[in-house]
Design a protein around this motif. Sequence first.
Motif, PDB file in Angstrom:
ATOM      1  N   ASN A   1       0.911  -1.332   0.123  1.00  9.48           N
ATOM      2  CA  ASN A   1       0.113  -0.176  -0.060  1.00  9.48           C
ATOM      3  C   ASN A   1       0.792   1.294  -0.108  1.00  9.48           C
ATOM      4  OD1 ASN A   1      -2.276  -1.371  -0.056  1.00  9.48           O
ATOM      5  ND2 ASN A   1      -2.793  -1.342   2.253  1.00  9.48           N
ATOM      6  N   ASP A   2       2.035   1.257   0.758  1.00  7.87           N
ATOM      7  CA  ASP A   2       2.877   2.298   0.693  1.00  7.87           C
ATOM      8  C   ASP A   2       3.462   2.655  -0.602  1.00  7.87           C
ATOM      9  OD1 ASP A   2       2.594   2.672   3.658  1.00  7.87           O
ATOM     10  OD2 ASP A   2       4.257   1.301   3.792  1.00  7.87           O
ATOM     11  N   VAL A   3       3.824   1.713  -1.266  1.00  9.83           N
ATOM     12  CA  VAL A   3       4.483   1.813  -2.723  1.00  9.83           C
ATOM     13  C   VAL A   3       3.334   2.366  -3.699  1.00  9.83           C
ATOM     14  CG1 VAL A   3       5.326   0.324  -4.867  1.00  9.83           C
ATOM     15  CG2 VAL A   3       6.132  -0.175  -2.382  1.00  9.83           C
ATOM     16  N   MET A   4       2.082   1.887  -3.485  1.00 12.94           N
ATOM     17  CA  MET A   4       1.139   2.464  -4.621  1.00 12.94           C
ATOM     18  C   MET A   4       0.803   3.876  -4.028  1.00 12.94           C
ATOM     19  SD  MET A   4       0.485   0.424  -7.002  1.00 12.94           S
ATOM     20  CE  MET A   4      -0.676   1.641  -7.440  1.00 12.94           C
ATOM     21  N   GLU A   5       0.864   3.921  -2.825  1.00 13.39           N
ATOM     22  CA  GLU A   5       0.574   5.417  -2.345  1.00 13.39           C
ATOM     23  C   GLU A   5       1.656   6.519  -3.054  1.00 13.39           C
ATOM     24  OE1 GLU A   5      -0.072   8.076   1.480  1.00 13.39           O
ATOM     25  OE2 GLU A   5       0.192   5.971   1.641  1.00 13.39           O
TER      26      GLU A   5
END
Length: 214
Positions: free
Chosen positions: A156-160
């Motif tokens: 989720n951090d990467v996509m954010e």
Amino acid sequence: MNQEERKTAIRRMRVLVAAACILMLLYGLRLIFLQLVNGDDFKSQATNTTDYKFTVTAARGDIVDSRGERIATSVTGYNVVLNKLLMGDEDLDGMLQKIVELLRANGENWNDTLLISQPDAAGNYTFTAEAGSTRDQKALAAMKDNLGLQQYATANDVMEKLVEDYDLASYPLSWQRTLGGIHYEMQLQAFSNVNNFIMAENVSEATVATIKEH
């Protein structure tokens, strides 16, 4: 004009001539500095904006055995390639969406090495790297480094980060993942005015014809 006025005029003239000489000297020194000291840098910058290098892979001949029978041959393949110079001012993400839809309609895949799944029903992402694969784990670590994230960052951090970097917040989650993956692939291929982006490889002639029509 009396003697005193003449002397004053001469002094003023000398001051003007001296100022002009100093100004010309400064311009001359600046020109020498630009040409001799930074000349190579300016030449390199000018060349980079006017010369473009493209790699054209030569076709290989057939490979035959001792009896002359063909055991390997060359085949014609088609790639979907984006050229930044030819794109002009066209909206990049809009163009990518059109190409993805055309590729999907023809059963084709595109280059996407982002090790993240499509979002689940709750909008969360997971890493697709295999735990036992050294190659996948190295690629996952490199991905986080490339994006400036810590190694403990979640999917989720990467996509954010991708959504923020490439301004994808207005797109549905599934398109955020698709476009984010393509943008990341562009980053890996150093897509620029001098580097084309290979979006898909070995597509069919039917796909090529479909893309040309659009």
